[in-house]
Design an enzyme around this catalytic site. Structure first.
Site, PDB file in Angstrom:
ATOM      1  N   ASN A  99       0.828  -1.209   0.000  1.00  0.00           N
ATOM      2  CA  ASN A  99       0.000   0.000   0.000  1.00  0.00           C
ATOM      3  C   ASN A  99       0.858   1.252   0.000  1.00  0.00           C
ATOM      4  O   ASN A  99       0.586   2.207  -0.725  1.00  0.00           O
ATOM      5  CB  ASN A  99      -0.877   0.033   1.252  1.00  0.00           C
ATOM      6  CG  ASN A  99      -2.135  -0.778   1.066  1.00  0.00           C
ATOM      7  OD1 ASN A  99      -2.400  -1.261  -0.019  1.00  0.00           O
ATOM      8  ND2 ASN A  99      -2.881  -0.951   2.135  1.00  0.00           N
ATOM      9  N   ARG A 440     -10.991  -4.595 -13.349  1.00  0.00           N
ATOM     10  CA  ARG A 440      -9.828  -5.411 -12.977  1.00  0.00           C
ATOM     11  C   ARG A 440     -10.267  -6.863 -13.046  1.00  0.00           C
ATOM     12  O   ARG A 440     -11.277  -7.229 -12.455  1.00  0.00           O
ATOM     13  CB  ARG A 440      -9.359  -5.102 -11.558  1.00  0.00           C
ATOM     14  CG  ARG A 440      -8.911  -3.662 -11.359  1.00  0.00           C
ATOM     15  CD  ARG A 440      -8.330  -3.484  -9.968  1.00  0.00           C
ATOM     16  NE  ARG A 440      -8.250  -2.068  -9.626  1.00  0.00           N
ATOM     17  CZ  ARG A 440      -7.289  -1.256 -10.028  1.00  0.00           C
ATOM     18  NH1 ARG A 440      -6.311  -1.722 -10.786  1.00  0.00           N
ATOM     19  NH2 ARG A 440      -7.293   0.012  -9.676  1.00  0.00           N
ATOM     20  N   ARG A 470      -5.701   1.745 -12.959  1.00  0.00           N
ATOM     21  CA  ARG A 470      -4.319   1.947 -12.562  1.00  0.00           C
ATOM     22  C   ARG A 470      -3.625   0.645 -12.143  1.00  0.00           C
ATOM     23  O   ARG A 470      -4.146  -0.128 -11.368  1.00  0.00           O
ATOM     24  CB  ARG A 470      -4.239   2.947 -11.410  1.00  0.00           C
ATOM     25  CG  ARG A 470      -2.865   3.558 -11.234  1.00  0.00           C
ATOM     26  CD  ARG A 470      -2.843   4.452 -10.047  1.00  0.00           C
ATOM     27  NE  ARG A 470      -3.800   5.537 -10.145  1.00  0.00           N
ATOM     28  CZ  ARG A 470      -3.538   6.727 -10.690  1.00  0.00           C
ATOM     29  NH1 ARG A 470      -2.365   6.960 -11.220  1.00  0.00           N
ATOM     30  NH2 ARG A 470      -4.450   7.658 -10.686  1.00  0.00           N
ATOM     31  N   HIS A 500     -15.938   2.626 -14.252  1.00  0.00           N
ATOM     32  CA  HIS A 500     -15.712   1.896 -13.009  1.00  0.00           C
ATOM     33  C   HIS A 500     -16.939   1.088 -12.607  1.00  0.00           C
ATOM     34  O   HIS A 500     -16.895   0.322 -11.654  1.00  0.00           O
ATOM     35  CB  HIS A 500     -15.366   2.925 -11.911  1.00  0.00           C
ATOM     36  CG  HIS A 500     -14.850   2.336 -10.650  1.00  0.00           C
ATOM     37  ND1 HIS A 500     -15.511   2.464  -9.455  1.00  0.00           N
ATOM     38  CD2 HIS A 500     -13.734   1.614 -10.398  1.00  0.00           C
ATOM     39  CE1 HIS A 500     -14.818   1.843  -8.512  1.00  0.00           C
ATOM     40  NE2 HIS A 500     -13.743   1.314  -9.055  1.00  0.00           N
ATOM     41  N   TYR A 533     -12.569  -9.738  -1.040  1.00  0.00           N
ATOM     42  CA  TYR A 533     -13.270  -8.469  -0.893  1.00  0.00           C
ATOM     43  C   TYR A 533     -14.727  -8.738  -0.558  1.00  0.00           C
ATOM     44  O   TYR A 533     -15.348  -9.628  -1.149  1.00  0.00           O
ATOM     45  CB  TYR A 533     -13.248  -7.677  -2.214  1.00  0.00           C
ATOM     46  CG  TYR A 533     -11.920  -7.108  -2.642  1.00  0.00           C
ATOM     47  CD1 TYR A 533     -10.717  -7.584  -2.148  1.00  0.00           C
ATOM     48  CD2 TYR A 533     -11.867  -6.079  -3.577  1.00  0.00           C
ATOM     49  CE1 TYR A 533      -9.509  -7.053  -2.568  1.00  0.00           C
ATOM     50  CE2 TYR A 533     -10.658  -5.542  -4.004  1.00  0.00           C
ATOM     51  CZ  TYR A 533      -9.482  -6.044  -3.501  1.00  0.00           C
ATOM     52  OH  TYR A 533      -8.286  -5.527  -3.925  1.00  0.00           O
ATOM     53  N   ARG A 629     -14.218   2.672   5.161  1.00  0.00           N
ATOM     54  CA  ARG A 629     -13.057   1.812   5.389  1.00  0.00           C
ATOM     55  C   ARG A 629     -11.756   2.608   5.374  1.00  0.00           C
ATOM     56  O   ARG A 629     -10.895   2.433   6.212  1.00  0.00           O
ATOM     57  CB  ARG A 629     -13.001   0.744   4.301  1.00  0.00           C
ATOM     58  CG  ARG A 629     -11.871  -0.251   4.499  1.00  0.00           C
ATOM     59  CD  ARG A 629     -11.608  -1.033   3.230  1.00  0.00           C
ATOM     60  NE  ARG A 629     -10.943  -0.247   2.226  1.00  0.00           N
ATOM     61  CZ  ARG A 629     -11.006  -0.490   0.913  1.00  0.00           C
ATOM     62  NH1 ARG A 629     -11.755  -1.466   0.475  1.00  0.00           N
ATOM     63  NH2 ARG A 629     -10.339   0.262   0.071  1.00  0.00           N
ATOM     64  N   HIS A 657     -15.498  -3.746   0.859  1.00  0.00           N
ATOM     65  CA  HIS A 657     -15.465  -3.129  -0.467  1.00  0.00           C
ATOM     66  C   HIS A 657     -16.835  -2.679  -0.958  1.00  0.00           C
ATOM     67  O   HIS A 657     -16.934  -1.858  -1.873  1.00  0.00           O
ATOM     68  CB  HIS A 657     -14.859  -4.143  -1.447  1.00  0.00           C
ATOM     69  CG  HIS A 657     -14.466  -3.559  -2.749  1.00  0.00           C
ATOM     70  ND1 HIS A 657     -15.198  -3.755  -3.897  1.00  0.00           N
ATOM     71  CD2 HIS A 657     -13.426  -2.770  -3.106  1.00  0.00           C
ATOM     72  CE1 HIS A 657     -14.607  -3.119  -4.901  1.00  0.00           C
ATOM     73  NE2 HIS A 657     -13.533  -2.517  -4.452  1.00  0.00           N
TER      74      HIS A 657
END
Lengths: 776, 517
Positions: A99, A440, A470, A500, A533, A629, A657
């Site tokens: 991270n 993703r 990304r 997204h 997730y 979160r 998530h």
């Protein structure tokens, strides 16, 4: 997993100064917000001065970068948590490392660019880039110390206690030394390439995040190294000092298991290389070996007007690998001459140099957490229930959806239901078309395989692959090409907007006409992350949703203007306005004395306008419950501003998530789910989808999910008005670990249905699969 | 599932002046169910109104839009694709070349709708929606459609449309005018009002307007106006108080489009169109007593696609068309002081003959309607020139705009009405010769019927009653009852018999019985 009910009943405070990290590149993707608001004096407000919403004295706003580091600190808390299994603690530690890498590559890099360009405008939180950069540097330095403190004082001793240890070559016995020597000769030596540095050989290009060893040498062979430099008397030195760089090969595992007396003994790759470094520089004297690591600015600059976005992104990825250094990690005790040499060569800010303990690059612990044969030191495997309760008894997924809307809660319930949806569609002769957005995807995505099969079966398959996701750009380009080759119609999203939203549309020809089936979710179509997730998906064939979905895909395909959506809330076409209207509605209701309230679960709360409206609502008496979160720029509990707002953050075994929004609506609550956070990027610069839950059963279930998460007092930490996060005290109440509760609920439902089936003489429509192959 | 077990799915592409739209629909439970609605901005109108031609760049944009639509069409296994275009392409000098390029690149055949066809479709949809919502006024009502290329105005009498006109200047064209006049006046609204008034005066329609209390307007800007005046879409329509429209107009009239765009968060194009459309609507409404504007959903595409999907809808639309064509034709006939009783009389006989000959003429219901039209209008020429009434009638009919009728219909009707018992069509007539080949045969058949029917009322006294038409031994026998002298009619009828036989290969005879018992 250990009994969470015993865990964390003590009050444990993580202050905003106590920096510690957790997962998620998803938080990093936004560029630095513009200074749309003037300076905010949070200290004044915190001190009790009545805040006003006038422009000259706006509401408080916590800096998003600082908040992000706080979030990572909460992840590090989990690595510290002695009641977590030790390999899971290793995993948390590794996550804090990766991270932080991404935080540097995108966010810190962005701030640094502003500092370099002498940009001095204050951001929404009132900080100039220079102030922020300094604060971040201080905060991350502290945080880094904590990471290593956690490793050395807590994790490594625990591992040792469990029979797992890391040793360095100088502590190895002859057998172990012989083992690593052999490994060096057979495996390492062939892949190592020492790169000498001198006037004819400039400092080599070093890959982002690669681990390297800088070697200081006394050159004894002048042929290898140019003589240079003279002493004061002009006399050339007999033996010159020089530097070389050896990259620790990234293709090999960082840790090597070596023979040991009991348990597992490991050695780090860089230690082996250093031990046998002389083999690479025979004839020269090695003065020092200093591991170091470089992190580069990795924000892509994409010209979206380019004729071919795919080619443009490929080019940008190449450039990213050569981004400016934003962090140099050196090991404590690093040879001073080497340190001086590296800082000079790499042109990094003083604040960007981080001197750390061994080992550099803690991300290795994410992989280390998976070492074989030590399941006892990990959470028990989580087996997603398959089929999910909503699909029990159905072999035909379309029939199930036709009967009523369906909801699936991952990873407690298997993501296989989503894969099956696409698979069935691919093979169903009545299906005419499949459309899906991909942001993703996993390495060997079964969804992609199904889409390819669908195209091969003659279906019209349209896939929107977001090339700008990304760090997944390369992966997505590869998938996009594969899909194209299979005959799918691949589109790459819209100029200036990242797609997204998570939606799949299946068009089916049925006896009574065309029917559209939809899956909409809060998470990516990624079967791997779906195991880690927490996400929620809804299946429906309600016609208004179908029409909205078609309109959305037509817009994304560039075939049509955005439609007026009847049920869906879509960004950037109205989502901001809708959320703002929904919040204002609650404010109005509170003023009229009608039932009001907002419960929102998001990954990040950053958007200044939404935050201000929430403050307004709080001041009007609306009770606001926020489950955030990660980054939270809203400050709760401030007198006269936000005393009706409570913010909690859940950090646990699974990554929270799902995005859920509940509005009390004068006593007739409405609930929505979707892909959007409350961040400017989600509301203004992305195509996001939030959908209402209309089915009464599903509504009840969604309310229950939200209530359960809110009642968590094990993994939840509450954000205080001083921006610190504290564990929620049980005060005699039973401990509630919402993630564990959801596991139990999913299993109970499954078992209930199984038992009912066993007891019933009637045969179900089809026997459900009893095996649950998906494991976490 | 076998395709033939699935309901039919149809697509309708509508290439408009500022955008190209497509809808895909199916029939579900007997009703049309729209599955898809797409719109893609292609500024055909901008090109055509500025230069008279569609530029190559715009053609490419159009083709790109259609290619996208075709992808969606494939996703639904659409069996029937209809593509139509209206004003912009209709007026483009390079229309045929554009249509050809589109056909070659996309395979799509685009049908160019005539102005009257377009308007009649729009009015049909307006009436239909109002009727479904029980909001259709039962007294005189002004209908108007403000398009980017023209403005349609029609009058409804509580049962059917009875008059209509087309102002050949739409909002886009007014925009061009606006830009040049804007320099000299800040009250463009008055200019528009004058313009509309002058158009209404030509047809004496402003008189009809004075007592009208109901107005039904449509056009692309209505939804924008409704949103800005806080009028929701309920019960299938907007209800916008005129007062609110006027207040909005007063608010924006002094602002430049750029300021309107910023203030109302719309594009500059919308801002400009908004101003012009408001000016047009308010000009129209100012001639009436109406205090509220009704605006139902009125997409001509709906009507077209419904007609493709549902046979009964097609029949209903045809009935409506016939009804309004004949109603408007009757209004025109009144204007030219035609003998209504005579027209009705020969219309009745003509239709009996047409129907009896159905196995021999292979003509369509549309041809039947044209025959009716000729009967209603055939005397228009008398008001212009008693001596050259046939030629005058031909000219009048041919150049009359009748809602629901195409230019082809009017030309055919004019040709039919061009002949009486003394004149018969042949290729030496330049008008007849100029007809397309297939129309010539149709014209000949319809003229043969018309002449015979007309001959039977040569004296305009409707002498024969109880008229029957039947086939007897290869001869069409027209029988009737009268006690009056039929010499003149018999003579005229006999003049027509030879031509009739030439055309149908069938003889024709008149059988007159005495009414006295």
């Amino acid at each position: 997993m250990p009994d969470d009910r015993k865990k964390k009943d003590k009050k444990k405070v993580t202050t905003s100064k106590e920096n510690t990290p957790y997962t998620s590149m998803e938080n990093l993707n936004e560029s630095i917000p513009g200074a749309a608001f003037p300076t905010v004096k949070t200290d004044v407000i915190a001190a009790g001065v009545k805040p006003l919403s006038q422009p000259e004295n706006p509401y408080p706003y916590y800096n998003r970068e600082l908040s992000w580091v706080d979030f990572d600190a909460r992840v590090l808390d989990e690595a510290y948590e002695t009641e977590n299994p030790v390999l899971e603690r290793c995993r948390f530690l590794g996550i804090t490392g990766s991270n932080l890498d991404e935080f540097f590559m995108v966010r810190v890099a962005g701030v640094q660019v502003q500092v370099d360009h002498k940009y001095s405008k204050r951001d929404v939180s009132g900080l100039t880039p220079e102030q922020l950069y300094k604060m971040l540097s201080d905060k991350i330095h502290d945080f880094s110390e904590k990471q290593y403190s956690c490793l050395r004082r807590s994790i490594l001793p625990t591992l040792r206690h469990e029979g797992i240890e890391f040793i360095r070559p100088d502590k190895m016995n002859e057998q172990q030394l012989s083992f690593i020597r052999s490994y060096f000769d057979k495996v390492l030596f062939p892949v190592l390439t020492p790169l000498a540095i001198d006037s004819s050989r400039p400092f080599p290009f070093l890959a982002n995040k690669s681990l390297n060893i800088c070697v200081r040498l006394k050159v004894t062979d002048p042929a290898d190294y140019e003589r240079k430099g003279k002493d004061k008397k002009g006399k050339g030195k007999e033996r010159q000092e020089a530097f070389a760089v050896v990259q620790v090969p990234g293709i090999l595992q960082r840790f090597l298991e070596i023979p040991g007396e009991a348990g597992h003994t490991f050695c780090l790759l860089e230690d082996i290389i250093i031990r046998f470094m002389d083999r690479l520089f025979e004839g020269n004297e090695i003065l020092s070996c200093s591991p170091f690591r470089l992190t580069r600015n990795s924000d892509l600059e994409i010209d979206e007007d380019s004729e071919d976005l795919l080619i443009e992104i490929r080019e940008s990825i190449k450039k990213r690998k050569r981004g400016k250094p934003v962090r140099l990690e050196l090991m404590s005790g690093c040879d001073p001459a080497t340190a001086k040499f590296l800082t000079g060569q790499l042109d990094v800010h003083k604040e960007a140099i981080y001197v750390e303990n061994s080992p550099l690059d803690l991300t290795l612990f994410s992989k280390f957490a998976n070492i074989e044969g030590e399941d006892r030191l990990r959470y028990p495997k989580l087996t997603p229930v398959n089929p999910p309760a909503d699909f029990w008894g159905y072999s035909d997924i379309f029939q199930a959806i036709r009967d009523k809307d369906r909801m699936v809660h991952h990873p407690y319930e298997s993501f296989d239901s989503v894969v099956s949806f696409v698979r069935q569609a691919a093979d169903d002769p009545d299906v005419l078309a499949i459309k899906e957005t991909l942001y993703r995807v996993s390495g060997h995505s079964p969804i992609i395989a199904a889409l390819i099969r669908a195209a091969e079966n003659g279906k019209q398959v349209t896939v929107l692959v977001e090339l700008k996701a990304r760090f997944d750009e390369e992966n997505n380009i590869n998938w996009a090409l594969k899909l194209e080759h299979a005959g799918c119609h691949v589109i790459y999203g819209l100029v200036g907007l990242k797609t997204h939203c998570k939606i799949t549309l299946v068009v089916r020809q049925e006896e009574d006409g065309i029917r559209r089936y939809l899956h909409m979710g809060t998470g990516n179509y990624n079967d791997s992350t779906a195991k880690l997730y927490t996400d929620i998906g809804m299946f429906t064939c309600r016609e208004p949703f179908g029409a909205d979905a078609s309109g959305l895909f037509n817009f994304l395909s560039g075939y049509s203007r955005p439609p007026i959506f009847s049920e869906m809330i879509v960004a950037p076409h109205g989502m901001r306005d809708t959320f703002e209207a929904l919040i204002r509605h609650e404010t109005d209701n509170a003023k009229k004395g009608l039932p009001s309230g907002i419960t929102a679960k998001v990954n990040s709360l950053v958007d200044p306008q939404i935050i201000n409206l929430l403050y307004d609502a709080s001041r009007a008496g609306v009770r606001i419950r926020l489950i955030v979160r990660g980054i939270c720029c809203l400050i709760p509990g401030l007198s006269g501003v936000s005393e009706n707002i409570t913010v909690i953050s859940i950090v646990g075994q699974l990554l929270e998530h799902s995005r859920i929004f509940r509005f009390e609506n004068g006593g007739n609550p409405r609930i929505f789910m979707g892909s959007a956070d409350w961040m400017p990027r989600n509301l203004d610069r992305r195509v996001e989808l939030v959908f209402p839950i209309l089915d009464e059963d599903l509504k009840k279930r969604a309310f229950a999910i939200l209530d359960m998460i809110w009642s968590d007092n094990v993994n939840a930490r509450q954000m205080m008005s001083n921006k610190e996060y504290v564990h929620i005290e049980h005060r005699g109440r039973p401990a509630v670990n919402s993630q564990q509760e959801f596991i139990h609920i999913a299993r109970e439902k499954f078992e209930e249905r199984q038992a009912a089936q066993m007891a019933s003489p009637a045969h179900p429509k089809e026997s459900p699969r009893s095996a649950e192959e998906d494991e976490i | 599932m076998k395709a033939n077990r699935c309901p039919k799915v149809a697509a309708l592409i509508d290439i408009g002046s500022s955008e190209t739209r497509m809808q895909i629909a199916q029939v579900r439970k007997g009703k049309m169910d729209r599955i898809e609605a797409l719109s893609y901005p292609v500024a055909l109108g901008r090109d055509v109104y500025a230069t008279g031609r569609v530029s190559q760049t715009t053609v490419r944009e159009l083709i790109k839009a259609l290619e996208g639509f075709l992808n969606v069409i494939r996703e639904y296994a659409v069996s029937d694709v209809t593509a139509v275009t209206t004003t912009a392409l209709r007026r483009a000098k390079n229309r045929d070349l554009v249509l050809d390029q589109v056909k070659i690149r996309t395979g799509i055949d685009i049908r160019v709708l005539e102005d009257n066809e377009e308007k009649s479709l729009i009015y049909y949809e307006m009436i239909r929606t109002l009727r479904e919502s029980s909001a259709l006024p039962d007294e005189t009502t002004l209908f108007s459609f403000v398009g980017s290329g023209s403005v349609g105005i029609a009058f409804y009498n509580g049962r059917t449309m009875y008059d209509s006109m087309t102002v050949p200047t739409g909002a886009l064209q007014l925009g061009e005018m606006f830009r040049s006049i804007q320099q000299t006046t800040d009250d463009f609204g008055h200019v528009i009002a004058d313009y509309i008034h002058s158009m209404l005066t030509y047809d004496n329609l402003e008189v009809d307007c004075r007592n009208i209390r109901h107005v039904v307007f449509t056009g692309s800007m209505i939804s924008v106006i409704a949103a800005m005046t806080d009028c929701p879409f309920t019960g299938g329509m907007y209800r916008i108080p005129v007062e609110k429209m006027r207040a909005l107009y007063d608010e924006i009239r002094a602002q430049r489009p750029e300021s309107i765009a910023i203030r109302y968060k719309v594009s500059i194009r919308i801002a400009e169109m908004l101003y012009l459309s408001l000016a047009l609507y308010l000009s129209l409404v100012s001639f009436t007593q109406a205090d509220t504007v009704l605006s139902p959903r009125s997409d001509m595409s709906d009507c077209l696609i419904r007609s493709v999907l549902i046979p009964a809808e097609l029949a209903a639309y045809r009935d409506y068309l016939l009804d309004i064509v004949l109603s408007c034709a009757a209004t025109t006939a009144d204007f030219y002081h035609c003998n209504k009783a005579h027209s009705e009389y020969i219309r009745d006989i003509s239709l009996k003959m047409f129907d009896r000959l159905s196995s021999q003429h292979s003509l369509s219901q549309r041809d039947r309607a044209v025959l009716e039209l000729a009967c209603v209008l055939h005397e228009c020429g008398h008001a212009v020139s008693a001596r050259h009434h046939l030629q005058s009638g031909y000219d009048v009919i041919r150049h009359t705009d009748l809602i629901g009728a195409t230019k082809g219909d009017m030309l055919l009707a004019a040709t039919i009405a061009r002949y009486n018992e003394l004149e018969e069509p042949d290729l030496s007539d330049p008008e007849f010769e100029s007809l397309p080949e297939d129309s010539r045969t149709r014209a000949a058949k319809l003229t043969a019927i018309f002449r015979a029917a007309n001959a039977l009322d040569n004296t305009h006294t409707e002498k024969l009653s109880d008229i029957t038409v039947r086939m007897r031994e290869e001869t069409l026998e027209i029988a009737g009852r009268t006690n009056e002298n039929m010499y003149l009619e018999r003579y005229a009828f006999e003049q027509c018999a030879a031509y009739f036989t030439d055309v149908f290969g069938t003889g024709i005879r008149l059988r007159v019985r005495s009414a006295l018992k």
